[in-house]
Motif scaffolding. Structure first.
Motif, PDB file in Angstrom:
ATOM      1  N   GLY A  60      19.726   7.402  -4.651  1.00 16.35           N
ATOM      2  CA  GLY A  60      20.115   6.412  -5.641  1.00 16.35           C
ATOM      3  C   GLY A  60      18.924   5.639  -6.169  1.00 16.35           C
ATOM      4  N   GLN A  61      19.205   4.455  -6.689  1.00 13.93           N
ATOM      5  CA  GLN A  61      18.120   3.663  -7.270  1.00 13.93           C
ATOM      6  C   GLN A  61      18.348   2.177  -7.083  1.00 13.93           C
ATOM      7  N   LYS A  62      17.265   1.457  -7.139  1.00 15.52           N
ATOM      8  CA  LYS A  62      17.279   0.003  -7.177  1.00 15.52           C
ATOM      9  C   LYS A  62      16.808  -0.438  -8.560  1.00 15.52           C
ATOM     10  N   GLU A 114      11.828  -0.342 -11.281  1.00 15.40           N
ATOM     11  CA  GLU A 114      12.821   0.447 -10.552  1.00 15.40           C
ATOM     12  C   GLU A 114      12.200   1.302  -9.452  1.00 15.40           C
ATOM     13  N   LEU A 115      12.999   1.527  -8.420  1.00 19.33           N
ATOM     14  CA  LEU A 115      12.679   2.497  -7.385  1.00 19.33           C
ATOM     15  C   LEU A 115      13.805   3.533  -7.336  1.00 19.33           C
ATOM     16  N   PHE A 116      13.427   4.809  -7.244  1.00 18.35           N
ATOM     17  CA  PHE A 116      14.385   5.907  -7.186  1.00 18.35           C
ATOM     18  C   PHE A 116      14.227   6.651  -5.863  1.00 18.35           C
ATOM     19  N   PHE A 117      15.345   7.045  -5.285  1.00 21.53           N
ATOM     20  CA  PHE A 117      15.348   7.751  -3.999  1.00 21.53           C
ATOM     21  C   PHE A 117      16.161   9.037  -4.146  1.00 21.53           C
ATOM     22  N   GLU A 118      15.504  10.157  -3.911  1.00 21.23           N
ATOM     23  CA  GLU A 118      16.183  11.456  -4.007  1.00 21.23           C
ATOM     24  C   GLU A 118      16.037  12.192  -2.676  1.00 21.23           C
ATOM     25  N   ILE A 125      13.099   0.282   6.471  1.00 23.81           N
ATOM     26  CA  ILE A 125      11.703   0.156   6.065  1.00 23.81           C
ATOM     27  C   ILE A 125      11.256   1.519   5.545  1.00 23.81           C
ATOM     28  N   VAL A 126      10.914   1.557   4.256  1.00 20.93           N
ATOM     29  CA  VAL A 126      10.613   2.828   3.589  1.00 20.93           C
ATOM     30  C   VAL A 126       9.154   2.852   3.131  1.00 20.93           C
ATOM     31  N   PRO A 127       8.321   3.705   3.715  1.00 23.59           N
ATOM     32  CA  PRO A 127       6.981   3.907   3.136  1.00 23.59           C
ATOM     33  C   PRO A 127       7.147   4.530   1.744  1.00 23.59           C
ATOM     34  N   LEU A 128       6.542   3.940   0.751  1.00 24.75           N
ATOM     35  CA  LEU A 128       6.805   4.389  -0.615  1.00 24.75           C
ATOM     36  C   LEU A 128       6.018   5.630  -1.017  1.00 24.75           C
ATOM     37  N   ASP A 129       5.264   6.204  -0.054  1.00 19.35           N
ATOM     38  CA  ASP A 129       4.683   7.521  -0.298  1.00 19.35           C
ATOM     39  C   ASP A 129       5.548   8.619   0.320  1.00 19.35           C
ATOM     40  N   ALA A 130       6.746   8.253   0.796  1.00 17.84           N
ATOM     41  CA  ALA A 130       7.656   9.244   1.384  1.00 17.84           C
ATOM     42  C   ALA A 130       8.131  10.213   0.307  1.00 17.84           C
ATOM     43  N   LYS A 131       8.374  11.454   0.698  1.00 16.71           N
ATOM     44  CA  LYS A 131       8.858  12.475  -0.225  1.00 16.71           C
ATOM     45  C   LYS A 131      10.209  12.062  -0.791  1.00 16.71           C
ATOM     46  N   GLY A 132      10.344  12.152  -2.118  1.00 21.80           N
ATOM     47  CA  GLY A 132      11.596  11.815  -2.780  1.00 21.80           C
ATOM     48  C   GLY A 132      11.635  10.431  -3.386  1.00 21.80           C
ATOM     49  N   VAL A 133      10.582   9.622  -3.153  1.00 23.00           N
ATOM     50  CA  VAL A 133      10.509   8.285  -3.761  1.00 23.00           C
ATOM     51  C   VAL A 133       9.764   8.371  -5.080  1.00 23.00           C
ATOM     52  N   ALA A 158       3.838  -1.484  -4.801  1.00 22.88           N
ATOM     53  CA  ALA A 158       3.924  -1.692  -3.354  1.00 22.88           C
ATOM     54  C   ALA A 158       3.653  -0.415  -2.563  1.00 22.88           C
ATOM     55  N   ASP A 159       3.232  -0.626  -1.312  1.00 21.50           N
ATOM     56  CA  ASP A 159       3.004   0.472  -0.374  1.00 21.50           C
ATOM     57  C   ASP A 159       4.225   0.723   0.498  1.00 21.50           C
ATOM     58  N   VAL A 160       4.991  -0.339   0.762  1.00 21.79           N
ATOM     59  CA  VAL A 160       6.113  -0.230   1.693  1.00 21.79           C
ATOM     60  C   VAL A 160       7.242  -1.128   1.202  1.00 21.79           C
ATOM     61  N   CYS A 161       8.477  -0.701   1.489  1.00 20.12           N
ATOM     62  CA  CYS A 161       9.650  -1.384   0.953  1.00 20.12           C
ATOM     63  C   CYS A 161      10.599  -1.758   2.086  1.00 20.12           C
TER      64      CYS A 161
END
Length: 418
Positions: A183-185, A245-249, A219-227, A195-198
């Motif tokens: 989804g998305q924020k 916006e932030l998107f998460f797939e 706690i989501v590292p924003l270099d994670a796959k799918g961000v 940001a580096d981390v969320c």
């Protein structure tokens, strides 16, 4: 005897107004942060205000210089938490008031940047704390495209009985040892583009469908796959604060990244909202103070009718009311932070009261200050129009003031009297 000879000057207050004498440590905090706010934040804030949102966060932007120097001041999460609660309250109130005096957009980016580290530390989660060291820029993702301030009403306290929350825009599926985010924020994620981390607050699905009241904090590292990220917002104010916006797939993380599960979600929203609103109060008490001080100085310099305009009764009266509002807002902000850091149970109601008061005060005082500057206040040659724009956003941030007032009013209900 002339009027000038008869005049008795008022006793000058300290740098923080009618503030009792500070400890030696907090005097040093106030002086060092004020120097940083004056010498770094203000000039860099003006530069960032005139740049595009993309330029603000680009490599080599003055934003990164300001942030590096802020980190260098040494106000890390662990150091603050090591202080006794009352001393921590005073230190953080001084810190964020001075930062708000310097530039509210930068102050908010620093405050939001600490949230993943702070909440991980307070929760006693060393794994998540290691993901969010102080030097990494953090962000807080809670609002969604279809869900704004209502995301802060996790317990449904003010939800209309005939209403329907609708479909959440972001869901964390809790499956076995994994957390899978889709989804998305919304575009209002402070620091979201840089940001580096969320620290992510969203609906959770533990196998029975998504539940907005039994969500998850991850706690989501924003270099994670799918961000992925959207474009930075182009706003009228607080332009030093990047938001987007932030998107998460299918972002798949181990359950070690879960800071709070479904059973703790309502309490987790309460905790971060209480802290964020109280700090917002300190920041915008500082912003209100900045607007007042600029107007006071200008009223001594500007002459009309052969006299400095502070000699005109309407200007003196306006300045007095600006001053009393600033003093009231900063006193309430400090009082609430002190209460929440020392009480057995922090009060969200008190934090919302301080946030609404300080942000409303910041805008009213900035508006009056602009009127004192008159035509000059409308130009970029003078700093007040920027402060006015910056203050306007504060009445929407961290829960719009109207929604906070409704929720705060409901907190006043005493079931024993009904």
């Amino acid at each position: 005897m002339s009027t000038a000879t008869n005049h008795i000057a008022a006793h000058k207050l300290g740098p923080l107004g009618a503030q009792p004498e500070l400890s030696e440590m907090n005097q040093m905090v106030q002086q060092s942060v004020h120097r940083y706010a004056e010498e770094v934040m203000r000039p860099i804030g003006v530069k960032l205000d005139r740049m595009t949102p993309e330029e603000v966060i680009a490599k080599g932007s003055p934003y990164w210089e300001a942030r590096e120097k802020f980190v260098g001041l040494g106000f890390g999460v662990d150091g603050l938490l090591e202080l006794e609660p009352a001393e921590r309250a005073t230190t953080m109130s001084i810190l964020f008031e001075e930062l708000g005096w310097g530039d509210s957009g930068l102050a908010i980016t620093y405050g939001a940047g600490l949230l993943p580290a702070l909440m991980s530390a307070v929760s006693g989660n060393p794994f998540c704390r290691a993901l969010a060291p102080d030097e990494k820029l953090g962000c807080w993702a809670i609002t969604e495209p279809d869900h704004g301030s209502d995301m802060l009403d996790a317990n449904g306290m003010i939800f209309h009985p005939q209403g329907s929350y609708g479909r959440p825009n972001c869901v964390a599926t809790l499956r076995g040892d994994e957390v899978i985010i889709n989804g998305q924020k919304s575009a209002w994620v402070s620091n979201g583009i840089a940001a580096d981390v969320c620290i992510l607050y969203c609906a959770a699905d533990s196998g029975n469908g998504a539940d907005t009241k039994r969500g998850a904090v991850v706690i989501v590292p924003l270099d994670a796959k799918g961000v992925s990220r959207g474009k930075p917002l182009d706003k009228i104010g607080q332009r030093a604060l990047n938001q987007g916006e932030l998107f998460f797939e299918n972002v798949t993380l181990s359950k070690e990244h879960l800071l709070a599960g479904s059973d703790q979600y309502v309490d987790a929203v309460y905790a971060i909202h209480t802290f964020a609103n109280a700090i917002m109060a300190n920041v915008f008490a500082g912003t209100a103070r900045a607007a007042f001080e600029l107007a006071l100085a200008y009223a001594h310099e500007r002459k009309q009718g052969g006299l400095p305009i502070i000699r005109h009764q309407s200007v003196a009266s306006r300045l007095f009311h600006m001053f009393r509002k600033v003093e009231a807002a900063r006193a309430l902000a400090q009082r609430v932070v002190h209460y929440n850091f020392t009480a057995a149970q922090p009060s969200l109601h008190a934090a919302m009261t301080a946030k609404v008061t300080a942000t409303q005060t910041a805008f009213e005082v900035a508006n009056d200050a602009l009127q004192i500057f008159c035509g000059n206040g409308l130009t970029r040659e003078y700093p007040i129009e920027k402060i006015w724009r910056d203050a306007r956003a504060s009445m929407i941030e961290d829960g719009c003031n109207e929604v906070l007032a409704i929720k705060g009013g409901y907190y006043l209900i005493d079931p024993e009297l009904l």
